[in-house]
Design a protein around this motif. Sequence first.
Motif, PDB file in Angstrom:
ATOM      1  N   ALA A 252      54.646 -39.523  63.707  1.00 35.73           N
ATOM      2  CA  ALA A 252      53.845 -40.683  63.306  1.00 35.73           C
ATOM      3  C   ALA A 252      52.682 -40.257  62.406  1.00 35.73           C
ATOM      4  O   ALA A 252      52.339 -40.949  61.441  1.00 35.73           O
ATOM      5  N   ALA A 253      52.093 -39.116  62.699  1.00 35.94           N
ATOM      6  CA  ALA A 253      51.000 -38.621  61.862  1.00 35.94           C
ATOM      7  C   ALA A 253      51.498 -38.281  60.459  1.00 35.94           C
ATOM      8  O   ALA A 253      50.841 -38.589  59.459  1.00 35.94           O
ATOM      9  N   LYS A 254      52.685 -37.659  60.360  1.00 36.58           N
ATOM     10  CA  LYS A 254      53.250 -37.363  59.048  1.00 36.58           C
ATOM     11  C   LYS A 254      53.543 -38.646  58.273  1.00 36.58           C
ATOM     12  O   LYS A 254      53.321 -38.706  57.057  1.00 36.58           O
ATOM     13  N   LEU A 255      54.020 -39.667  58.964  1.00 35.81           N
ATOM     14  CA  LEU A 255      54.331 -40.933  58.298  1.00 35.81           C
ATOM     15  C   LEU A 255      53.072 -41.591  57.749  1.00 35.81           C
ATOM     16  O   LEU A 255      53.061 -42.082  56.609  1.00 35.81           O
ATOM     17  N   ILE A 256      52.010 -41.598  58.530  1.00 33.73           N
ATOM     18  CA  ILE A 256      50.765 -42.225  58.074  1.00 33.73           C
ATOM     19  C   ILE A 256      50.160 -41.446  56.913  1.00 33.73           C
ATOM     20  O   ILE A 256      49.708 -42.031  55.917  1.00 33.73           O
ATOM     21  N   VAL A 257      50.156 -40.124  57.012  1.00 34.72           N
ATOM     22  CA  VAL A 257      49.570 -39.314  55.937  1.00 34.72           C
ATOM     23  C   VAL A 257      50.383 -39.443  54.655  1.00 34.72           C
ATOM     24  O   VAL A 257      49.822 -39.500  53.547  1.00 34.72           O
ATOM     25  N   ARG A 267      40.536 -48.227  57.144  1.00 32.84           N
ATOM     26  CA  ARG A 267      40.464 -48.575  58.567  1.00 32.84           C
ATOM     27  C   ARG A 267      41.164 -49.914  58.866  1.00 32.84           C
ATOM     28  O   ARG A 267      40.683 -50.713  59.683  1.00 32.84           O
ATOM     29  N   ASP A 268      42.255 -50.137  58.185  1.00 33.75           N
ATOM     30  CA  ASP A 268      43.048 -51.338  58.440  1.00 33.75           C
ATOM     31  C   ASP A 268      44.033 -51.022  59.561  1.00 33.75           C
ATOM     32  O   ASP A 268      45.229 -50.783  59.355  1.00 33.75           O
ATOM     33  N   TYR A 269      43.528 -51.031  60.786  1.00 37.20           N
ATOM     34  CA  TYR A 269      44.327 -50.598  61.923  1.00 37.20           C
ATOM     35  C   TYR A 269      45.445 -51.588  62.259  1.00 37.20           C
ATOM     36  O   TYR A 269      46.501 -51.184  62.755  1.00 37.20           O
ATOM     37  N   LYS A 270      45.228 -52.847  62.019  1.00 41.21           N
ATOM     38  CA  LYS A 270      46.261 -53.830  62.327  1.00 41.21           C
ATOM     39  C   LYS A 270      47.512 -53.604  61.472  1.00 41.21           C
ATOM     40  O   LYS A 270      48.645 -53.657  61.962  1.00 41.21           O
ATOM     41  N   GLN A 271      47.308 -53.336  60.187  1.00 44.97           N
ATOM     42  CA  GLN A 271      48.442 -53.065  59.300  1.00 44.97           C
ATOM     43  C   GLN A 271      49.133 -51.761  59.694  1.00 44.97           C
ATOM     44  O   GLN A 271      50.374 -51.661  59.653  1.00 44.97           O
ATOM     45  N   LEU A 272      48.338 -50.747  60.085  1.00 43.26           N
ATOM     46  CA  LEU A 272      48.937 -49.483  60.500  1.00 43.26           C
ATOM     47  C   LEU A 272      49.794 -49.663  61.750  1.00 43.26           C
ATOM     48  O   LEU A 272      50.912 -49.128  61.824  1.00 43.26           O
ATOM     49  N   MET A 273      49.306 -50.407  62.704  1.00 44.02           N
ATOM     50  CA  MET A 273      50.081 -50.626  63.933  1.00 44.02           C
ATOM     51  C   MET A 273      51.355 -51.408  63.648  1.00 44.02           C
ATOM     52  O   MET A 273      52.406 -51.154  64.246  1.00 44.02           O
ATOM     53  N   ARG A 274      51.281 -52.353  62.700  1.00 42.43           N
ATOM     54  CA  ARG A 274      52.459 -53.164  62.399  1.00 42.43           C
ATOM     55  C   ARG A 274      53.498 -52.373  61.616  1.00 42.43           C
ATOM     56  O   ARG A 274      54.699 -52.451  61.899  1.00 42.43           O
ATOM     57  N   LYS A 277      54.728 -49.356  63.794  1.00 40.74           N
ATOM     58  CA  LYS A 277      55.248 -49.799  65.091  1.00 40.74           C
ATOM     59  C   LYS A 277      54.623 -48.989  66.226  1.00 40.74           C
ATOM     60  O   LYS A 277      55.302 -48.391  67.067  1.00 40.74           O
ATOM     61  N   LEU A 278      53.304 -48.989  66.208  1.00 35.51           N
ATOM     62  CA  LEU A 278      52.541 -48.270  67.216  1.00 35.51           C
ATOM     63  C   LEU A 278      51.626 -49.230  67.959  1.00 35.51           C
ATOM     64  O   LEU A 278      51.149 -50.221  67.383  1.00 35.51           O
ATOM     65  N   LYS A 279      51.360 -48.907  69.194  1.00 34.94           N
ATOM     66  CA  LYS A 279      50.384 -49.654  69.960  1.00 34.94           C
ATOM     67  C   LYS A 279      48.989 -49.083  69.676  1.00 34.94           C
ATOM     68  O   LYS A 279      48.826 -48.039  69.066  1.00 34.94           O
ATOM     69  N   ALA A 281      46.693 -47.792  71.663  1.00 32.82           N
ATOM     70  CA  ALA A 281      46.412 -46.487  72.284  1.00 32.82           C
ATOM     71  C   ALA A 281      47.154 -45.365  71.567  1.00 32.82           C
ATOM     72  O   ALA A 281      46.621 -44.262  71.386  1.00 32.82           O
ATOM     73  N   GLU A 282      48.402 -45.646  71.138  1.00 34.03           N
ATOM     74  CA  GLU A 282      49.166 -44.624  70.418  1.00 34.03           C
ATOM     75  C   GLU A 282      48.552 -44.336  69.047  1.00 34.03           C
ATOM     76  O   GLU A 282      48.496 -43.178  68.610  1.00 34.03           O
ATOM     77  N   LEU A 283      48.104 -45.400  68.365  1.00 30.69           N
ATOM     78  CA  LEU A 283      47.472 -45.199  67.060  1.00 30.69           C
ATOM     79  C   LEU A 283      46.194 -44.372  67.200  1.00 30.69           C
ATOM     80  O   LEU A 283      45.884 -43.539  66.334  1.00 30.69           O
ATOM     81  N   ALA A 284      45.476 -44.591  68.280  1.00 33.78           N
ATOM     82  CA  ALA A 284      44.264 -43.796  68.508  1.00 33.78           C
ATOM     83  C   ALA A 284      44.605 -42.316  68.672  1.00 33.78           C
ATOM     84  O   ALA A 284      43.878 -41.439  68.171  1.00 33.78           O
ATOM     85  N   GLU A 285      45.716 -42.005  69.349  1.00 39.00           N
ATOM     86  CA  GLU A 285      46.139 -40.610  69.499  1.00 39.00           C
ATOM     87  C   GLU A 285      46.546 -40.005  68.162  1.00 39.00           C
ATOM     88  O   GLU A 285      46.236 -38.846  67.855  1.00 39.00           O
ATOM     89  N   VAL A 286      47.236 -40.789  67.342  1.00 37.90           N
ATOM     90  CA  VAL A 286      47.661 -40.299  66.027  1.00 37.90           C
ATOM     91  C   VAL A 286      46.451 -40.025  65.143  1.00 37.90           C
ATOM     92  O   VAL A 286      46.378 -38.986  64.462  1.00 37.90           O
ATOM     93  N   ILE A 287      45.489 -40.940  65.149  1.00 39.49           N
ATOM     94  CA  ILE A 287      44.282 -40.747  64.335  1.00 39.49           C
ATOM     95  C   ILE A 287      43.503 -39.523  64.823  1.00 39.49           C
ATOM     96  O   ILE A 287      42.957 -38.748  64.022  1.00 39.49           O
ATOM     97  N   GLY A 288      43.473 -39.326  66.129  1.00 39.80           N
ATOM     98  CA  GLY A 288      42.808 -38.137  66.659  1.00 39.80           C
ATOM     99  C   GLY A 288      43.467 -36.856  66.196  1.00 39.80           C
ATOM    100  O   GLY A 288      42.787 -35.864  65.915  1.00 39.80           O
ATOM    101  N   LEU A 289      44.802 -36.866  66.089  1.00 34.39           N
ATOM    102  CA  LEU A 289      45.518 -35.691  65.588  1.00 34.39           C
ATOM    103  C   LEU A 289      45.200 -35.442  64.117  1.00 34.39           C
ATOM    104  O   LEU A 289      44.984 -34.299  63.690  1.00 34.39           O
ATOM    105  N   ILE A 290      45.157 -36.505  63.327  1.00 32.83           N
ATOM    106  CA  ILE A 290      44.864 -36.355  61.896  1.00 32.83           C
ATOM    107  C   ILE A 290      43.426 -35.865  61.691  1.00 32.83           C
ATOM    108  O   ILE A 290      43.150 -35.082  60.762  1.00 32.83           O
ATOM    109  N   GLN A 291      42.516 -36.294  62.541  1.00 35.47           N
ATOM    110  CA  GLN A 291      41.121 -35.876  62.395  1.00 35.47           C
ATOM    111  C   GLN A 291      40.914 -34.403  62.711  1.00 35.47           C
ATOM    112  O   GLN A 291      39.869 -33.850  62.351  1.00 35.47           O
ATOM    113  N   THR A 292      41.866 -33.772  63.355  1.00 35.81           N
ATOM    114  CA  THR A 292      41.748 -32.325  63.593  1.00 35.81           C
ATOM    115  C   THR A 292      42.071 -31.504  62.348  1.00 35.81           C
ATOM    116  O   THR A 292      41.825 -30.293  62.335  1.00 35.81           O
TER     117      THR A 292
END
Length: 514
Positions: A252-257, A267-274, A277-279, A281-292
């Motif tokens: 999911a992180a590779k797809l977003i990047v 920071r258009d989180y609604k579009q990212l979740m749609r 296809k992430l919830k 809480a899952e999007l928050a985990e993906v963003i945390g991975l990208i921020q590392t």
Amino acid sequence: MKPSLQLKLGQQLTMTPQLQQAIRLLQLSTLDLQAEIQEALESNPMLEISEGEDGAQDTEASSDVSEPSDPEFNSAKESTETNLQELNTPETSPDNNQSNEMDSDWNNDIPDDLPVDTNWDDIYTSGPASSGSGSDEDRDYERGDSTGESLQEHLLWQLNLTPMSDRDRVIALSIIDDIEPSGMLGNPIGDIAEGLNQEQEMLEDPVELDEVLAVLHRIQQFDPVGVAGQDLAECLLIQLRTLPTTTPFLDAAKLIVKDHLALLGNRDYKQLMRRCKLKEAELAEVIGLIQTLNPRPGEQIAQADTEYVVPDVFVSKKQDRWLVELNPDIAPKIRINAGYASLVKRADTSPDNNFMRDHLQEARWFLKSLQSRNETLLKVASCIVEKQMGFFESGPEAMRPMVLHDIAEEVGMHESTISRVTTQKYMHTPRGIFELKYFFSSHVSTDAGGECSSTAIRAIIKKLVAAENPKKPLSDSKITTLLEEQGIQVARRTIAKYRESLGIAASNERKRLI
């Protein structure tokens, strides 16, 4: 025209060399002052560094030194001593007998003849002795830490260890030269290929774009991870590909990047979740991975030299009282060499005596200027602490509005003098190290008819933003309303200006996911 005589009355300020020197030393920073003192020590033989208790300067000893009977010198000396305390020289003069014994002992240690196969450097070390008691390992560590290699040097070192054809090595050198200090590729690979084709001397056949791209992929495997990326997305993708395949939410992180980095930046989180296809809480985990990941990997190698601030004044609280003390280590302790000063004769007009007399006069003026600088700095710092007692007791929110004129009236000096004293001078407090200019700020009127410092308003804004809901950050209008509830009338555009000066992003950029 007929010449005539006219009588005019006027006022003119004549700055003596002593006054000019005192003003110049007053506005110097700590580093500049140390350089000025070192220059004075090298140019004036009458000055020396005092070491230990024997280096304490004594007024009585200073008066024992014979002074030249030059009327100009005596009048200048009296005018300079008006508002300053007499700086001192050591009580004792060099002991001739002791120095002769030392010379004889040193001469006895020198062999009459050196062996034929012996070099002078083997017996007597050249160069000044290093100061300090640190070990060789400590000095080597400091020296190695202060001078690091550049990013290009780091990449060239890895290139020399990589097996590669001569043609590919030429292409790799061109790519490395085009990498910016941040680690990103400066120009498109098409421009790099075109530049290589213009160098017919180094390459016989034209360079294809695929060749440059292949060599680029090899360089992207170098350290630091993510170097030579053509854009931010490729830089982050290189780092994601090095992670283990078992890393959670890696795909999911590779797809977003790769495809939705612009939505993440907005920071258009609604579009990212749609779209992903992430919830939430899952999007928050993906963003945390990208921020590392590191968007500027080159800065890991090409780090800037760290600059440390040396405080000029220490402020501490002892027995419910705030004490202000000068930093004794900001400048070396210097004094007048009593041995040289005693050689100055009163009625001697020889060139040698005039030389020593002039340097003795300059040394005394320099010491008095240093003493004047320290006294003025201590006086201004003490006045600042007295007026900003609320800051030291309660923090920045209790900062009072204060301008240069307030301190100038309190200490009886001109505002320009206060400006020189507070520029590039730092105060060490229990709340941190601050420049003296930090304690001066404009004011904003309150509903109660009082005044609130702009520094206090910035502190309140920072506190409100730190306590806000990450899902619904406070807008500038909302912060204005909250300040009005506290009786502080501030316009919205002023809040925006203060927020930007604090490095706080706008409300839409501060939105976070829980």
